[in-house]
Design a protein around this motif. Structure first.
Motif, PDB file in Angstrom:
ATOM      1  N   PRO A 182      62.231  27.979  -8.257  1.00 32.09           N
ATOM      2  CA  PRO A 182      63.285  27.347  -7.454  1.00 32.09           C
ATOM      3  C   PRO A 182      64.300  28.347  -6.897  1.00 32.09           C
ATOM      4  N   GLU A 183      63.830  29.241  -6.064  1.00 30.68           N
ATOM      5  CA  GLU A 183      64.730  30.187  -5.393  1.00 30.68           C
ATOM      6  C   GLU A 183      64.204  30.426  -3.981  1.00 30.68           C
ATOM      7  N   VAL A 184      65.097  30.925  -3.088  1.00 26.13           N
ATOM      8  CA  VAL A 184      64.779  30.881  -1.656  1.00 26.13           C
ATOM      9  C   VAL A 184      63.577  31.718  -1.225  1.00 26.13           C
ATOM     10  N   ILE A 185      63.407  32.901  -1.820  1.00 26.97           N
ATOM     11  CA  ILE A 185      62.291  33.748  -1.375  1.00 26.97           C
ATOM     12  C   ILE A 185      60.962  33.065  -1.691  1.00 26.97           C
ATOM     13  N   CYS A 186      60.858  32.570  -2.922  1.00 27.22           N
ATOM     14  CA  CYS A 186      59.612  31.917  -3.310  1.00 27.22           C
ATOM     15  C   CYS A 186      59.388  30.666  -2.456  1.00 27.22           C
ATOM     16  N   LEU A 187      60.469  29.966  -2.174  1.00 23.77           N
ATOM     17  CA  LEU A 187      60.358  28.757  -1.350  1.00 23.77           C
ATOM     18  C   LEU A 187      59.799  29.106   0.034  1.00 23.77           C
ATOM     19  N   GLU A 188      60.317  30.196   0.595  1.00 26.43           N
ATOM     20  CA  GLU A 188      59.864  30.609   1.924  1.00 26.43           C
ATOM     21  C   GLU A 188      58.374  30.981   1.901  1.00 26.43           C
ATOM     22  N   LEU A 189      57.988  31.787   0.917  1.00 26.64           N
ATOM     23  CA  LEU A 189      56.572  32.184   0.821  1.00 26.64           C
ATOM     24  C   LEU A 189      55.678  30.961   0.583  1.00 26.64           C
ATOM     25  N   THR A 190      56.156  30.035  -0.215  1.00 26.16           N
ATOM     26  CA  THR A 190      55.363  28.833  -0.494  1.00 26.16           C
ATOM     27  C   THR A 190      55.211  27.988   0.776  1.00 26.16           C
ATOM     28  N   GLY A 191      56.287  27.915   1.553  1.00 29.15           N
ATOM     29  CA  GLY A 191      56.220  27.183   2.819  1.00 29.15           C
ATOM     30  C   GLY A 191      55.141  27.760   3.729  1.00 29.15           C
ATOM     31  N   GLN A 192      55.106  29.092   3.803  1.00 25.24           N
ATOM     32  CA  GLN A 192      54.086  29.733   4.643  1.00 25.24           C
ATOM     33  C   GLN A 192      52.686  29.467   4.106  1.00 25.24           C
ATOM     34  N   PHE A 193      52.559  29.539   2.793  1.00 24.07           N
ATOM     35  CA  PHE A 193      51.254  29.282   2.170  1.00 24.07           C
ATOM     36  C   PHE A 193      50.782  27.852   2.470  1.00 24.07           C
ATOM     37  N   LEU A 194      51.705  26.901   2.350  1.00 26.89           N
ATOM     38  CA  LEU A 194      51.330  25.499   2.589  1.00 26.89           C
ATOM     39  C   LEU A 194      50.949  25.267   4.053  1.00 26.89           C
ATOM     40  N   SER A 195      51.652  25.949   4.982  1.00 29.93           N
ATOM     41  CA  SER A 195      51.244  25.693   6.370  1.00 29.93           C
ATOM     42  C   SER A 195      49.869  26.288   6.652  1.00 29.93           C
ATOM     43  N   ARG A 196      49.542  27.418   6.025  1.00 28.36           N
ATOM     44  CA  ARG A 196      48.174  27.949   6.198  1.00 28.36           C
ATOM     45  C   ARG A 196      47.149  26.966   5.630  1.00 28.36           C
ATOM     46  N   LEU A 197      47.475  26.373   4.491  1.00 28.37           N
ATOM     47  CA  LEU A 197      46.555  25.382   3.908  1.00 28.37           C
ATOM     48  C   LEU A 197      46.312  24.231   4.873  1.00 28.37           C
ATOM     49  N   ARG A 198      47.391  23.737   5.445  1.00 31.55           N
ATOM     50  CA  ARG A 198      47.258  22.586   6.347  1.00 31.55           C
ATOM     51  C   ARG A 198      46.473  22.966   7.595  1.00 31.55           C
TER      52      ARG A 198
END
Ligand SMILES: Nc1ncnc2c1ncn2[C@@H]1O[C@H](COP(=O)(O)OP(=O)(O)O)[C@@H](O)[C@H]1O
Ligand SMILES: [Mg+2]
Length: 378
Positions: A283-299
């Motif tokens: 639950p911190e911003v850097i990880c959130l940002e990387l996770t967001g990018q990962f999820l959009s690649r998944l989609r």
């Protein structure tokens, strides 16, 4: 597939006789001249059946049975003892040491071949029944290292063993280039480790793959250790990895995969195959940002959100963002939160056991239970 037999006998004429007889009967035969070499051969080649002589100098047939059964190749191999000793004691002892059958020499050559064929056919039938079963595949993945991905995968797998047979759960380490589950579970994985058939032939039956499973007697699950640095996993074809993912499902009722946090050839086929994708997020911003990018690649690759869940994991103790903030930012449900618990995790990690097994009464086990229940509903 040609069945593979290993012959272990200290007398050269016996080896030659058996190699010729079984070779002519259509088996693939390899031979070793002593107990030690025999065990090494079996662990390296993973034959379907071992034919072992009893009376050998140094390491005898009893010890061979015992060592094969206890070793990494031990669960599925059939062992047949072939001995001149015709006493009840020797037979009972061989069976106790893990032999499946005991034949007294001299055996008629036709009878020997027929018996081995019957044993191998029976095992093949069981395997086919097993491989038709489709276990539930949960893939755990992180967008960043050191956020507890392996910890979540291991504890989730360990929790699912409760009330089940030790065969019910398989944990697969596909975090490349270096998986950590072997060390975390105190299971020693040889340096040169690789699932040979998968990497070299591009395919592995459920049976062959299951011969690579390892366990630690304190944890009621089986581990498929990850490939080691330097193995040729990067050259695997995507179709080979898809068929590997299907074989993985045949290994148990429940399969949990640690996919790590690095892009790898395993990721796309496994994410496609998974019943549940569990994305670990700190639950911190850097990880959130990387996770967001990962999820959009998944989609983008067509993987639908309905199979994806988040778990908040907080291995560093910073709670910059709340559960709601994480869920809103990533537009996904948070299945559970594993809070920062320094002392508990450090005790479990020193004992090299999953916390849910080492401290089943600890309050944070409830957090893993919540996770398991939320995933069961996916
Ligand atoms: N909730 C937590 N609280 C405290 N320490 C944790 C927690 N989760 C994991 N850890 C510790 O953090 C370290 C990294 O965890 P690990 O699962 O190996 O991360 P990753 O697989 O993401 O690299 C380990 O030492 C682990 O014991
Ligand atoms: Mg890890």
């Amino acid at each position: 597939m040609t069945a593979r037999i290993a012959v272990i006998d200290d007398e050269a004429p016996n080896r030659t006789y058996l190699e010729t007889l079984l070779g002519n009967a259509g088996f693939h035969v390899q031979a070793a001249a002593g107990g030690n070499d025999g065990v090494v051969l079996v662990e390296k080649e993973r034959p379907d059946l071992v034919l072992v002589d009893l009376m050998m100098p140094e390491v005898d047939g009893f010890a061979v049975c015992e060592r094969i059964r206890k070793g990494p190749a031990g669960a599925d191999i059939q062992i047949v003892v072939l001995s001149a000793l015709d006493g009840l004691d020797a037979k009972v002892r061989a069976l106790e040491m893990g032999a499946d059958d005991y034949l007294v020499k001299p055996v008629e050559s036709r009878e020997l071949v027929a018996r081995l064929k019957a044993m191998l056919d029976g095992a093949e039938r069981l395997r086919q029944q097993g491989s038709l079963a489709r276990g539930r595949l949960t893939v755990v993945v992180g967008a960043k290292g050191g956020i507890g991905t392996s910890t979540v995968a291991m504890n989730l797998a360990a929790l699912q063993t409760v009330g089940k047979s030790p065969e019910a759960v398989v944990l697969a380490d596909l975090a490349v280039p270096v998986g950590t589950l072997g060390s975390m579970l105190n299971i020693q994985v040889p340096d040169q480790w690789a699932w040979r058939e998968v990497l070299e032939d591009g395919a592995a039956s459920v049976h062959r793959l299951s011969s690579y499973l390892m366990r630690n007697s304190q944890v009621p699950l089986r581990l498929l250790p990850g490939v080691r640095r330097g193995s040729s996993y990067r050259d695997m074809r995507p179709e080979a990895i898809s068929s590997f993912a299907t074989s993985l499902r045949g290994l148990a009722e429940t399969i949990v995969v640690d996919l790590g946090n690095q892009p790898s050839p395993f990721a796309p086929p496994l994410l496609r195959e998974a019943d549940v994708i569990l994305v670990v997020v700190e639950p911190e911003v850097i990880c959130l940002e990387l996770t967001g990018q990962f999820l959009s690649r998944l989609r983008e690759t067509g993987i639908l959100s309905h199979r994806i869940r988040l778990v908040i994991s907080n291995p560093h103790g910073s709670l910059q963002l709340s559960r709601t903030e994480v869920a809103t930012a990533l537009k996904l449900e948070v299945a559970a939160m594993i809070l920062y618990q320094r002392d508990e995790f450090s005790a479990a990690s020193k004992r090299r056991l999953p916390i849910v097994i080492q401290q089943p009464q600890a309050p944070l086990v409830g957090q893993f239970k919540e996770l398991m229940q939320a995933l069961a509903a996916v």
